[in-house]
Design an enzyme around this catalytic site. Structure first.
Site, PDB file in Angstrom:
ATOM      1  N   HIS A   1       3.177 -13.764  -1.295  1.00 16.37           N
ATOM      2  CA  HIS A   1       4.330 -13.873  -0.410  1.00 16.37           C
ATOM      3  C   HIS A   1       3.920 -14.140   1.035  1.00 16.37           C
ATOM      4  O   HIS A   1       2.759 -13.956   1.415  1.00 16.37           O
ATOM      5  CB  HIS A   1       5.156 -12.576  -0.457  1.00 16.37           C
ATOM      6  CG  HIS A   1       4.378 -11.366  -0.025  1.00 16.37           C
ATOM      7  ND1 HIS A   1       4.194 -11.023   1.286  1.00 16.37           N
ATOM      8  CD2 HIS A   1       3.715 -10.426  -0.749  1.00 16.37           C
ATOM      9  CE1 HIS A   1       3.471  -9.922   1.373  1.00 16.37           C
ATOM     10  NE2 HIS A   1       3.148  -9.538   0.148  1.00 16.37           N
TER      11      HIS A   1
ATOM     12  N   GLU B   1       4.226  -5.277  -6.164  1.00 19.54           N
ATOM     13  CA  GLU B   1       3.140  -4.757  -5.335  1.00 19.54           C
ATOM     14  C   GLU B   1       2.617  -3.434  -5.893  1.00 19.54           C
ATOM     15  O   GLU B   1       3.351  -2.703  -6.586  1.00 19.54           O
ATOM     16  CB  GLU B   1       3.658  -4.556  -3.900  1.00 19.54           C
ATOM     17  CG  GLU B   1       2.680  -3.913  -2.924  1.00 19.54           C
ATOM     18  CD  GLU B   1       1.472  -4.787  -2.640  1.00 19.54           C
ATOM     19  OE1 GLU B   1       0.625  -4.904  -3.548  1.00 19.54           O
ATOM     20  OE2 GLU B   1       1.386  -5.333  -1.531  1.00 19.54           O
TER      21      GLU B   1
END
Length: 292
Positions: free
Chosen positions: A20, A106
């Site tokens: 990202h 994550e």
């Protein structure tokens, strides 16, 4: 299972792993109060995502005039926003579909993260080892390995059941919009790298991507799209790079396993001589003692 690529099996042309863009947590402007999964991109992060979208589209355009893409995306706000911004570069007609995939999220660092405490914990993690260190109330890299392995099994089922509708002449690509550790764990799991090899790897930068592309022998390799200098910069050892080059070639790396130098195998010294090899001094000595 990730290495099973028999002949005549339909496979996507590429698997693109994209981290990202810059989020407020990455930039150091996070408040430690907002949950990490809801952290937005910064303005810089949004621009990084748009640039990444253009780069990936150009890559696909140059490879084949008729390409399609299917996306797996982490449920975090920063990854979803990255996909939204980069998606502006992709014509809707090229998109097969998008799936939110929780298993590529994550690493869990705990519910709320005090910035100062997190800096201290990450210093300890760097000394302890990124793979086995577990954050209080959070995950270790080993935990992420388990869920990424589960995701890989599901992805292979998607491939085997051909859940990516496309025309026969289309070049199908998969993209995974995820996070730095999850991407390294994905590569570790796919290429069966050891923990020591994983610890060598450098995290992708914001909106940096890794391209796994089918080689001539039908196996995925990082060395098809990326050169040796780039692979070494990412932390791959000389042996790891050599394996990627072998995968990129016309012969499968499985065909070469028997010819690998035994000294390269880290576990070789754990075992005794090969069956039938009774010419060592130790064996001869034992035989002589037995005769006595």
């Amino acid at each position: 299972m990730a290495d099973k690529t028999p002949k005549n099996r339909w496979l996507p042309k590429r698997i693109v792993l994209l981290r990202h863009g810059e989020s407020s947590d990455n930039s150091g402007s996070g408040d430690g109060i907002s949950p990490s999964h809801s952290t937005p991109l910064t303005r810089r992060g949004a621009e990084q995502a748009r640039q990444a979208g253009t780069l990936i589209k150009n890559l696909l355009d140059q490879s084949c005039p008729s390409w399609k893409i299917y996306v797996y995306v982490s449920p975090f706000e920063c990854t979803r926003s990255t996909l939204r911004e980069m998606g502006r570069a992709f014509p809707a007609s090229r998109l097969i579909g998008v799936r939110e995939e929780c298993r590529v999220r994550e690493q869990d660092f705990g519910n709320f993260q005090d910035p100062q405490k997190m800096r201290q914990l990450k210093e300890v993690r760097d000394k302890f080892g990124r793979f086995f260190f577990r954050f209080p109330e959070g995950e270790s890299g080993a935990d992420v390995y388990d869920r990424v392995s589960s995701f890989l099994e599901s992805m292979w089922r998607d491939i085997d059941m051909q859940r990516f509708p496309h025309d026969g002449g289309d070049e199908v690509n998969l993209m995974i919009v995820s996070h730095g550790l999850a991407i390294r764990i994905f590569l570790m799991r796919w290429f069966r790298w050891t923990v020591e090899e994983f610890e060598r790897l450098k995290s992708p930068k914001d909106c940096e991507f890794r391209v796994m592309q089918l080689g001539e022998g039908g196996e995925y390799s990082l060395a098809v799209h990326h050169d040796e200098e780039r692979l070494r910069a990412w932390g791959l050892s000389a042996d790891m790079v050599a394996e990627q080059k072998l995968r990129a070639g016309s012969r499968s790396h499985h065909e070469e396993e028997e010819s690998v130098d035994e000294e390269v195998l880290w576990y070789r010294t754990f075992f005794g001589a090969a069956d039938g090899d009774d010419d060592t001094a130790e064996t001869r000595g034992g035989e002589e003692e037995g005769l006595e």
